[in-house]
Design an enzyme around this catalytic site. Structure first.
Site, mmCIF file in Angstrom:
data_model
loop_
_atom_site.group_PDB
_atom_site.id
_atom_site.type_symbol
_atom_site.label_atom_id
_atom_site.label_comp_id
_atom_site.label_asym_id
_atom_site.label_seq_id
_atom_site.Cartn_x
_atom_site.Cartn_y
_atom_site.Cartn_z
ATOM 1 C CG MET A 30 -1.880 -1.148 1.293
ATOM 2 S SD MET A 30 -3.321 -0.962 2.074
ATOM 3 C CE MET A 30 -2.650 -0.285 3.845
ATOM 4 C CE1 TYR A 32 5.380 8.773 3.277
ATOM 5 C CE2 TYR A 32 5.126 7.727 5.658
ATOM 6 C CZ TYR A 32 5.360 8.740 4.448
ATOM 7 O OH TYR A 32 6.170 10.437 5.234
ATOM 8 C CG HIS A 37 7.296 -1.271 2.391
ATOM 9 N ND1 HIS A 37 7.492 -0.750 2.793
ATOM 10 C CD2 HIS A 37 5.807 -2.024 2.028
ATOM 11 C CE1 HIS A 37 5.525 -0.192 3.165
ATOM 12 N NE2 HIS A 37 5.148 -1.417 2.889
HETATM 13 P P1 AMP Z 1 1.845 -2.691 3.476
HETATM 14 O O1 AMP Z 1 1.881 -1.583 2.651
HETATM 15 O O2 AMP Z 1 1.991 -1.879 4.765
HETATM 16 O O3 AMP Z 1 0.544 -3.232 2.579
HETATM 17 O O4 AMP Z 1 2.699 -3.947 3.608
HETATM 18 C C1 AMP Z 1 2.929 -4.266 2.392
HETATM 19 C C2 AMP Z 1 3.977 -5.847 2.526
HETATM 20 O O5 AMP Z 1 4.538 -5.666 3.443
HETATM 21 C C3 AMP Z 1 3.359 -7.041 3.236
HETATM 22 O O6 AMP Z 1 3.185 -8.571 2.436
HETATM 23 C C4 AMP Z 1 3.603 -6.684 4.775
HETATM 24 O O7 AMP Z 1 3.759 -7.378 5.490
HETATM 25 C C5 AMP Z 1 4.651 -6.012 4.338
HETATM 26 N N1 AMP Z 1 5.364 -5.407 5.636
HETATM 27 C C6 AMP Z 1 5.253 -4.069 6.482
HETATM 28 N N2 AMP Z 1 6.283 -4.193 7.361
HETATM 29 C C7 AMP Z 1 6.668 -4.952 7.041
HETATM 30 C C8 AMP Z 1 7.971 -5.459 7.902
HETATM 31 N N3 AMP Z 1 8.636 -4.183 9.163
HETATM 32 N N4 AMP Z 1 8.974 -6.036 7.498
HETATM 33 C C9 AMP Z 1 8.799 -6.901 7.029
HETATM 34 N N5 AMP Z 1 7.831 -6.881 5.248
HETATM 35 C C10 AMP Z 1 6.471 -6.246 5.900
#
Ligand code: AMP
Length: 282
Positions: A30, A32, A37
């Protein structure tokens, strides 16, 4: 690095790469971006010939009153970060591209979506499963990368991919943390200084569980009580749940054995934070 807004265009790029025998990796996000990421992108970069990151703040996974409008967005910054780790394409559709008028089909992973975060965010995993299924259809990659930080999401996606016969390998990537242990999250920017400091207690409570398990404790309630104690005295942390469960079906565990997940969620100021640790117990 190129930004693609249309489904048909990104689908063609992937088809062409695969017809030339190239392995395609997909990293759904998503946006940011933070180091978590980037870790997923680096992993995809080292495994695959072509790396596509999708960047879409998915309205279907937010409930009314949640932070959909406030969710941080900065495509320019994200593009630079993705470029720095060698991403080939960002797929960044508008909402109307993903959910044109008349859209009414949803994917529901029944059992895994109701407990833990599903209890506090009803409909959330329906939105997640739907958008990920759509992304998998738009971009039939060879491998897709997800963070272990969102452990329930990862379980839901593994189940969905298996149940709907997606021929995409789901790769889980370890959680990336700040120096004090707080799991990196786009939502951490909502935290004020005091909240940010106290938020590290979530990780400390997981470490307490880890240490107890290492010294032989196997009783879930004893571990839960110790974790709660670690968080008590910090009124800034509004705990939603601590779940101690098996790591596949997410069913509550009494005595720990086999694959175990300890997961928690808390509201800290405006941020809803989640974290977990997974264990393999003899
Ligand atoms: P999001 O943009 O928050 O939906 O996250 C995108 C992807 O990044 C998802 O698969 C999350 O599980 C992964 N993600 C988010 N935060 C972390 C983190 N601290 N460590 C590893 N992967 C992450």
């Amino acid at each position: 690095m190129e930004i693609v807004k249309e489904k048909a265009a990104i689908r063609n790029i992937i088809r062409e790469a695969q017809s030339n025998g190239r392995v395609v990796g997909l990293v759904p996000t998503m946006g940011y971006f933070h180091e978590g990421h980037l870790q997923l992108m680096r992993r995809a970069r080292s495994d695959c010939d072509l790396v596509v990151v999708s960047l879409f703040v998915n309205p279907a996974q937010f409930r009314p009153g949640e932070d959909l409008a406030a969710y941080p967005r900065d495509l320019e910054r994200d593009s630079e970060m993705a470029t720095s780790v060698g991403v080939d394409y960002i797929f960044n559709p508008e909402v109307e591209e993903m959910y044109p008028e008349g859209h009414e089909t949803f994917v529901e992973v029944e059992g895994l979506s109701v407990m833990m975060c599903g209890e506090f965010r009803p409909g959330h995993f329906r939105g997640v499963a739907t958008v990920v299924a759509k992304l998998f259809n738009i971009m039939p990659a060879d491998k897709a990368y997800f963070g272990q930080k969102d452990a329930q999401q990862l379980a839901v996606i593994r189940r969905m991919a298996a149940d709907l016969d997606f021929d995409i390998e789901i790769v889980g990537v370890e959680t990336v943390r700040e120096p004090d242990g707080l799991a990196m999250s786009s939502r951490n920017i909502y935290l004020g200084a005091e909240e940010r400091k106290d938020a590290a207690a979530l990780y400390r409570s997981l470490c307490r569980a880890r240490d107890m398990i290492a010294t032989g404790e196997r009783d879930a309630e004893t571990i839960r009580a110790a974790m709660e104690e670690e968080l008590s005295g910090l009124p800034i942390i509004k705990l939603e749940y601590i779940a101690i469960c098996d790591s596949i079906f997410l069913q509550p565990a009494g005595q720990l054995r086999g694959g175990v997940l300890i997961a928690l969620a808390a509201n800290v100021g405006k941020a809803r934070l989640i974290d977990n640790m997974a264990f393999e117990i003899e």
